[in-house]
Enzyme design. Structure first.
Site, PDB file in Angstrom:
ATOM      1  N   CYS A   2       0.836  -1.212   0.000  1.00  0.00           N
ATOM      2  CA  CYS A   2       0.000   0.000   0.000  1.00  0.00           C
ATOM      3  C   CYS A   2       0.865   1.254   0.000  1.00  0.00           C
ATOM      4  CB  CYS A   2      -0.872   0.022   1.251  1.00  0.00           C
ATOM      5  SG  CYS A   2      -1.921  -1.412   1.421  1.00  0.00           S
ATOM      6  N   ARG A  27       4.988   0.507  -6.387  1.00  0.00           N
ATOM      7  CA  ARG A  27       4.935  -0.365  -5.209  1.00  0.00           C
ATOM      8  C   ARG A  27       4.002  -1.547  -5.404  1.00  0.00           C
ATOM      9  NH1 ARG A  27       6.309   2.826  -0.307  1.00  0.00           N
ATOM     10  NH2 ARG A  27       4.777   1.693   0.931  1.00  0.00           N
ATOM     11  N   TRP A  70      -2.597  -2.516  -1.695  1.00  0.00           N
ATOM     12  CA  TRP A  70      -2.129  -3.871  -2.027  1.00  0.00           C
ATOM     13  C   TRP A  70      -2.910  -4.776  -1.080  1.00  0.00           C
ATOM     14  CZ3 TRP A  70       0.794  -6.969  -5.133  1.00  0.00           C
ATOM     15  CH2 TRP A  70       1.193  -8.197  -4.629  1.00  0.00           C
ATOM     16  N   ASN A  96      -1.694   1.831   5.882  1.00  0.00           N
ATOM     17  CA  ASN A  96      -0.742   0.871   5.334  1.00  0.00           C
ATOM     18  C   ASN A  96      -0.319  -0.007   6.502  1.00  0.00           C
ATOM     19  OD1 ASN A  96       1.082  -0.468   3.824  1.00  0.00           O
ATOM     20  ND2 ASN A  96       2.506   1.225   3.517  1.00  0.00           N
ATOM     21  N   GLY A  97      -0.450  -1.334   6.359  1.00  0.00           N
ATOM     22  CA  GLY A  97      -0.065  -2.232   7.450  1.00  0.00           C
ATOM     23  C   GLY A  97      -1.166  -3.252   7.710  1.00  0.00           C
ATOM     24  N   GLU A 479      16.827 -24.505  -5.779  1.00  0.00           N
ATOM     25  CA  GLU A 479      16.434 -23.100  -5.841  1.00  0.00           C
ATOM     26  C   GLU A 479      17.656 -22.222  -6.072  1.00  0.00           C
ATOM     27  OE1 GLU A 479      14.014 -21.313  -6.303  1.00  0.00           O
ATOM     28  OE2 GLU A 479      14.586 -19.332  -5.544  1.00  0.00           O
ATOM     29  N   LYS A 483      18.168 -19.610  -9.175  1.00  0.00           N
ATOM     30  CA  LYS A 483      18.488 -18.182  -9.013  1.00  0.00           C
ATOM     31  C   LYS A 483      19.689 -17.804  -9.869  1.00  0.00           C
ATOM     32  CE  LYS A 483      15.426 -16.586  -7.415  1.00  0.00           C
ATOM     33  NZ  LYS A 483      14.642 -17.714  -7.514  1.00  0.00           N
ATOM     34  N   GLU A 486      18.827 -17.829 -13.537  1.00  0.00           N
ATOM     35  CA  GLU A 486      17.880 -16.773 -13.935  1.00  0.00           C
ATOM     36  C   GLU A 486      18.539 -15.426 -14.127  1.00  0.00           C
ATOM     37  OE1 GLU A 486      14.877 -16.943 -10.681  1.00  0.00           O
ATOM     38  OE2 GLU A 486      13.541 -16.655 -12.355  1.00  0.00           O
ATOM     39  N   HIS A 502      27.185 -41.025  -8.387  1.00  0.00           N
ATOM     40  CA  HIS A 502      26.386 -41.713  -9.427  1.00  0.00           C
ATOM     41  C   HIS A 502      26.403 -40.963 -10.745  1.00  0.00           C
ATOM     42  CE1 HIS A 502      25.035 -44.375  -6.251  1.00  0.00           C
ATOM     43  NE2 HIS A 502      24.826 -43.305  -5.512  1.00  0.00           N
ATOM     44  N   LYS A 599       7.622 -11.960 -14.978  1.00  0.00           N
ATOM     45  CA  LYS A 599       7.373 -12.096 -13.542  1.00  0.00           C
ATOM     46  C   LYS A 599       6.225 -13.061 -13.281  1.00  0.00           C
ATOM     47  CE  LYS A 599       7.877 -11.500  -9.227  1.00  0.00           C
ATOM     48  NZ  LYS A 599       8.990 -12.227  -8.578  1.00  0.00           N
TER      49      LYS A 599
END
Ligand code: AGP
Length: 604
Positions: A2, A27, A70, A96-97, A479, A483, A486, A502, A599
């Site tokens: 927000c 934002r 948001w 906001n929060g 992961e 990263k 990417e 192996h 995204k």
């Protein structure tokens, strides 16, 4: 996340408020609104442009507040957009929060017959301030009295129709700053909307309140003790403000991880009862008590979060779990008994086409589908039967960082929650205690980012890289490889450390670095012996291990604090994210928007 803007002074507020909302669009948001003295409130779902088109002629006034939302509690609808007001439409609030105890406050008002207009936590605060204002018709007093009764994080701006020449702002946990202009006073969530009007600002700290009028401002505590705050001059440009001074959104979002873990945990742990509360699962609790199998699904990083969740749930709950890549699961034959099996779909955006289709397939077979989603009101959030929101805030960088850490955190909460549904509380108290310490552990790791940057720079020319780990570190190795692929375009592979003999050992030479995830966990010795195999073949090994157990044979070592084994993946992830970031930085690549990637992959 927000955004808030406000203005009071000699000019018409409306143009600044709309310009300020546009400045905050970066934002991430899904609805917007404003309140202007003498003209009232206007709000719309969707973009600021939709709001702007809705504003009638003559909508003006010399004071106003505005907000981009948001969604955290309640879908992105017009009703849920800010500003919110009380039942008499006297006070108007943007926030906001997250108000943690909003349910209790809402229930109190509803028992008195107050009908709420929205699903938001914010409206309960507006009602509370409105109630206090009727007792004491001084806005700053009413705001202070109300804030003493709420728990959670807030940055708020409040106005009252009876005091049109006043804006009251207050902060606890969500940033707010005041701009000192030649033509009045401004308020904003960050400096972006202010820079074309003033660079002289006051940053509010937690527990502080400010009263802005057309020709004055004052900052006080919540008990109205006057505070003498320093006026600072901002010399950043807009882009630097949006990235909080970091060079890329990816680095900013990695550095936000401690707060993101706090937000993912917020309101969900009762430390007195040592219990976990997931409000989004309340309606399906009975069904969850009797499940005998879980299928987890997602794509990319969300899939690797799912693989970690699989190990966590098996370890902490003791029921069988399988994790499937969504683009595969949706075409497989569903053989599981839908009465005893649930699907858990993981998705930051909540719009990934393959994951959404997997949810639809599972539900077609009568399976209960849960979502672990960051984007409130997104397709997967709406089409699953229930779920847990991440509250990680919008993630701008294409490479998932803070959202991935939030997904792991939520999986720990989910595992303990499932365990307590079946066997009551008390089984995993140590994990719960350690969960609350994770933000500080993460801060310790992030404070050593210089070391990680140096290690990445030393390997910036690498063509290939191998990531190895065992048990909880196995999916994190994958992961970490993702990263690095990417953002730095390096060919990176991941293997269970025990697999080296192996086949992958054939890859190893002095030009093929290995990143070994080997914290002091139950498989440390085994992993160490695999690492010895690599070193014996001139393989360079970058070690991620626990503080105090740095091996003597390498200086390329990144340490993390010790914690419960089930929580270690959340910590070992951070060095991997920073390693990938700094490797890409060395290569001068477009880190926030890597080639060929999007995204949110809303196509199949
Ligand atoms: C992660 O760094 C990637 N950007 C990508 O793999 C992503 O995790 C995947 O596309 C899933 O996205 P979602 O979480 O929004 O569903």
């Amino acid at each position: 996340m927000c955004g808030i803007v406000g203005y009071i002074g000699s000019r018409d507020a409306t143009p600044f408020l709309l310009e300020g909302l546009r400045a905050l669009e970066y934002r991430g948001y899904d609805s917007a609104g404003l309140f202007v003295s003498g003209s009232g409130a206007q709000k719309r779902a969707g973009k600021v442009s939709v709001l702007e088109e809705s504003i009638p002629e003559g909508f003006q006034g010399n004071a106003g507040i505005a907000h981009t939302r948001w969604a955290t509690h309640g879908a992105p609808t017009e009703n849920n957009a800010h500003p919110h007001t009380d039942d008499t439409e006297t006070v108007w609030l943007v926030h906001n929060g997250i108000i943690e105890n909003y349910r209790e406050i809402r229930e109190m008002f509803e028992t008195e017959g107050i009908v709420f207009r929205s699903e938001t936590d914010t409206e309960t605060l507006a009602q509370l301030i409105g109630r206090k204002y009727r007792d004491t018709p001084i806005l700053e007093q009413a705001v202070a009295d109300a804030l003493k009764e709420v728990r959670g994080a807030y940055g708020i701006a409040v106005m009252a129709i009876n005091e049109p020449e006043k804006i009251v702002v207050a902060r606890h946990g969500s940033p707010l700053l005041i701009g000192i202009g030649d033509d009045g006073y401004y308020v904003a969530s960050d400096a972006t909307p202010l820079l074309t009007h003033t660079r002289n600002v006051i940053y509010l700290d937690d527990g502080e309140l400010a009263v802005l009028t057309t020709d004055s401002y004052k900052v006080t505590s919540l008990t109205h003790a006057l505070l003498n705050k320093e006026v600072q001059n901002i010399d950043w440009d807009v882009e630097s403000v949006q990235k909080k001074g970091y060079e890329h959104f990816m680095l900013k979002e990695i550095m936000e991880v401690p707060e993101v873990i706090e937000n993912s945990l917020r309101g969900r742990i009762d430390l007195e009862a040592m219990s976990i509360h997931l409000g989004g699962l309340r309606d399906v609790e009975e069904r969850l008590k009797n499940i005998e199998r879980i299928i987890i699904t997602g794509c990319g990083s969300a899939y690797y979060a799912g693989l970690t969740g699989e190990l966590l749930i098996e370890e902490l709950v003791g029921i069988p779990v399988e994790t499937e890549i969504a683009s595969e699961l949706r075409y497989r034959r569903f053989t599981a008994d839908p009465e005893k099996t649930i699907l858990v779909a993981v998705s930051q955006s909540g719009e990934t086409a393959d994951t959404l289709e997997a949810v639809r397939e599972a539900r077609k077979h009568g399976m209960l589908a849960l979502g672990i989603v960051n984007a409130v009101g997104s397709s997967i959030a709406r089409e699953t039967d229930a779920g847990v929101y991440n509250h990680a805030g919008p993630e701008i960088g294409v490479a998932s960082t803070k959202a991935f850490v939030s997904q792991l955190t939520v999986f720990v909460l989910l595992a303990i929650y499932l365990k307590q549904l079946r066997d009551g509380t008390g089984t995993h108290n140590e994990v719960i205690r350690e969960l609350t310490r994770l933000p500080d552990y993460a801060r310790r790791i992030l404070s050593a980012s210089e070391n990680i940057s140096e290690i990445a720079a030393a390997h910036a020319g690498m063509r290939d890289a191998l990531f190895v780990g065992r048990k909880f570190q196995y999916p994190i190795a994958y992961e970490g490889a993702l990263k690095l692929k990417e953002v730095s375009y390096v060919h990176a592979e991941a293997y269970g450390a025990g697999e080296m003999k192996h086949g992958p050992l054939a890859l190893i030479d002095s030009e093929f670095p290995t990143i070994a995830l080997m914290p002091l966990d139950s498989v440390y010795e085994k992993t160490l012996s695999n690492v010895e195999e690599i070193r014996a073949r001139s393989g360079k090994v970058i070690v991620i291990t626990t503080e105090g157990s740095e091996p003597a044979w390498t200086t390329e070592c990144i340490t993390i604090p010790q914690t419960h084994e089930a929580l270690l993946p959340i910590l070992t992830t951070l060095p991997l994210q920073l390693f990938a970031y700094y490797a890409a930085l060395q290569r001068g690549l477009p880190i926030d928007m890597p080639r060929n990637l999007a995204k949110s992959v809303t196509v199949e």
